[in-house]
Design an enzyme around this catalytic site. Structure first.
Site, short mmCIF file in Angstrom:
data_model
loop_
_atom_site.label_atom_id
_atom_site.label_comp_id
_atom_site.label_asym_id
_atom_site.label_seq_id
_atom_site.Cartn_x
_atom_site.Cartn_y
_atom_site.Cartn_z
N GLY A 45 0.81 -1.23 0.00
CA GLY A 45 0.00 0.00 0.00
C GLY A 45 0.84 1.27 0.00
N ILE A 46 0.36 2.26 0.76
CA ILE A 46 1.01 3.57 0.80
C ILE A 46 2.44 3.44 1.35
CG2 ILE A 46 0.95 5.82 1.96
CD1 ILE A 46 -2.14 5.68 1.76
N ASP A 98 4.71 -5.94 15.84
CA ASP A 98 3.32 -5.50 15.92
C ASP A 98 3.36 -4.12 16.56
OD1 ASP A 98 0.72 -4.95 16.64
OD2 ASP A 98 0.26 -7.02 17.21
N TYR A 144 -11.82 5.53 13.78
CA TYR A 144 -10.73 5.79 12.82
C TYR A 144 -10.45 7.29 12.74
CZ TYR A 144 -8.06 5.81 8.47
OH TYR A 144 -7.08 6.01 7.52
N LYS A 198 -7.08 9.45 13.91
CA LYS A 198 -6.26 10.24 12.98
C LYS A 198 -6.21 11.71 13.41
CE LYS A 198 -4.97 6.95 10.21
NZ LYS A 198 -3.55 6.57 10.10
N VAL A 207 -7.19 6.66 -1.18
CA VAL A 207 -6.11 6.10 -2.00
C VAL A 207 -6.40 4.62 -2.17
CG1 VAL A 207 -3.62 5.66 -2.10
CG2 VAL A 207 -4.46 7.79 -1.07
N THR A 211 -5.99 1.13 -1.95
CA THR A 211 -5.14 0.10 -1.34
C THR A 211 -6.07 -0.90 -0.68
OG1 THR A 211 -5.09 1.21 0.80
CG2 THR A 211 -3.33 1.81 -0.73
N TRP A 254 -14.84 20.74 -0.53
CA TRP A 254 -16.30 20.90 -0.59
C TRP A 254 -16.97 20.36 0.65
CZ3 TRP A 254 -16.68 18.78 -6.29
CH2 TRP A 254 -16.30 19.82 -7.18
P1 NDP Z 1 -2.87 -1.23 3.89
O1 NDP Z 1 -3.92 -1.99 4.60
O2 NDP Z 1 -2.67 -1.47 2.43
O3 NDP Z 1 -1.47 -1.44 4.63
C1 NDP Z 1 -1.40 -1.32 6.02
C2 NDP Z 1 0.03 -1.58 6.44
O4 NDP Z 1 0.08 -1.44 7.87
C3 NDP Z 1 0.50 -2.94 6.09
O5 NDP Z 1 1.82 -2.87 5.62
C4 NDP Z 1 0.46 -3.69 7.41
O6 NDP Z 1 1.53 -4.63 7.48
C5 NDP Z 1 0.69 -2.59 8.41
N1 NDP Z 1 0.11 -2.87 9.73
C6 NDP Z 1 -1.21 -2.90 10.05
N2 NDP Z 1 -1.34 -3.20 11.35
C7 NDP Z 1 -0.08 -3.35 11.85
C8 NDP Z 1 0.43 -3.65 13.12
N3 NDP Z 1 -0.35 -3.91 14.19
N4 NDP Z 1 1.77 -3.72 13.28
C9 NDP Z 1 2.60 -3.50 12.22
N5 NDP Z 1 2.17 -3.20 11.00
C10 NDP Z 1 0.84 -3.14 10.81
O7 NDP Z 1 -3.19 0.30 4.19
P2 NDP Z 1 -2.85 1.66 3.41
O8 NDP Z 1 -1.56 1.55 2.69
O9 NDP Z 1 -4.06 2.10 2.68
O10 NDP Z 1 -2.71 2.64 4.66
C11 NDP Z 1 -1.46 3.06 5.17
C12 NDP Z 1 -1.72 4.23 6.11
O11 NDP Z 1 -2.37 5.28 5.39
C13 NDP Z 1 -2.64 3.89 7.27
O12 NDP Z 1 -2.21 4.56 8.44
C14 NDP Z 1 -3.99 4.45 6.81
O13 NDP Z 1 -4.83 4.76 7.89
C15 NDP Z 1 -3.53 5.68 6.06
N6 NDP Z 1 -4.51 6.19 5.10
C16 NDP Z 1 -4.94 5.43 4.06
C17 NDP Z 1 -5.86 5.93 3.16
C18 NDP Z 1 -6.36 5.15 2.00
O14 NDP Z 1 -7.34 5.60 1.37
N7 NDP Z 1 -5.77 4.02 1.65
C19 NDP Z 1 -6.41 7.29 3.32
C20 NDP Z 1 -5.86 8.01 4.44
C21 NDP Z 1 -4.95 7.47 5.29
P3 NDP Z 1 1.38 -6.14 8.05
O15 NDP Z 1 0.13 -6.70 7.45
O16 NDP Z 1 2.64 -6.81 7.71
O17 NDP Z 1 1.26 -5.95 9.53
#
Ligand code: NDP
Length: 255
Positions: free
Chosen positions: A22-23, A68, A162, A166, A195, A197, A255
């Site tokens: 993801g991001i 974690d 959530y 944030k 975004v 993902t 908006w």
């Molecule tokens: P994804 O679900 O695609 O990825 C989440 C990532 O966080 C994974 O790499 C996962 O790794 C890791 N993760 C989750 N829980 C844990 C944990 N307990 N310990 C360690 N790692 C953890 O999410 P996004 O890429 O979409 O989101 C990334 C960030 O961007 C987040 O903070 C999200 O809130 C924020 N965001 C996303 C938006 C969107 O539209 N996508 C919009 C606004 C903000 P693993 O599985 O290996 O633990």
């Protein structure tokens, strides 16, 4: 220094939580392309290993560490392992996060606590643990991935925990920026809009009207559109920027 050189992360080390997809994965790619060595912290060891292999092909060193973000001892061990391998951490990207839709009248405490333990307390603990090292070195940039959900109330879905988490991340950003400014440690946040993902998956296609069609730019963001903002905040290019929350949302919050 020529302006593009100020974006360089040569001889820097960046730790990115949730950097395996993801991001976070796109940010890892961007920072590595700018020359930074990379530490990916996540729970899915297999995914992290794949990302590390790809990053090493760019000619920078990269390692994956399992932790974690809800567990202080695991964050501490990962930080120590990163410092043992690289000797320094210059950039921390607190990206790991979870989200789910929730009705405020029925949400069980366990779900609230699970979300806050990662989205807020994980950011606090990682900032504190890595921040100690940065403050001691008098050098560092921390980038927290917040959300537009910390600025506005999304619709049509409800996910108050959530958004509250944030909003707290945005204020945590400002608080630590003020506290650590005199130690030359900058703390900023990025607030992305929708975004594409796994968190904002196609599962919610019913919401497309609100999430996409109504947005001024009428599209979802891409993870690689967040990465350059992270590079700006990680590098000397933003040497006078601290405590800022940069919204990257295609105009959603206008908006
Ligand atoms: P994804 O679900 O695609 O990825 C989440 C990532 O966080 C994974 O790499 C996962 O790794 C890791 N993760 C989750 N829980 C844990 C944990 N307990 N310990 C360690 N790692 C953890 O999410 P996004 O890429 O979409 O989101 C990334 C960030 O961007 C987040 O903070 C999200 O809130 C924020 N965001 C996303 C938006 C969107 O539209 N996508 C919009 C606004 C903000 P693993 O599985 O290996 O633990």
């Amino acid at each position: 220094m020529p302006i593009l050189d100020r974006f360089s992360l040569k001889n820097k080390v960046s730790m990115v939580t949730g950097g395996n997809r993801g991001i976070g994965r796109a940010i890892v790619q961007g920072l590595a392309e700018a020359g930074s060595a990379i530490v990916i912290v996540g729970r899915d060891a297999e995914k992290s290993a794949v990302a590390v292999e790809e990053i090493r092909k760019l000619g920078v060193d990269a390692i994956a560490l399992e932790a974690d973000m809800a567990k202080r001892d695991e964050i501490e061990s990962a930080t120590q392992a990163a410092l043992k391998h690289f000797g320094q951490i210059d950039v921390l990207v607190n990206n790991a996060g979870i989200g789910f839709h929730a009705n405020a009248l029925t949400l069980p405490d366990e779900e609230w606590e699970r979300l806050f333990s990662i989205n807020l307390e994980g950011v606090w603990k990682a900032s504190q643990i890595v921040g100690r090292h940065m403050v001691e070195r008098k050098q560092g940039s921390i980038i927290n991935i917040g959300s537009i959900s910390g600025e506005i109330i999304n619709r049509p879905q409800w996910h108050s925990p959530y958004g509250i988490s944030k909003a707290a991340v945005h204020h945590l950003t400002r608080s630590l920026a003020a506290e650590w400014a005199s130690s030359n440690v900058r703390v900023n946040a990025i607030a992305p809009g929708y975004v594409r993902t796994e968190i904002a998956s196609t599962e919610y296609e019913d919401y497309r009207h609100y999430w996409k069609d109504e947005v001024p730019m009428a599209r979802y963001g891409k993870p690689e559109e967040i990465a350059p903002i992270a590079l700006l905040l990680a590098s000397e290019a933003s040497s006078f920027v601290t405590g800022s929350v940069i919204v990257v949302d295609g105009g959603y919050t206008l908006w």
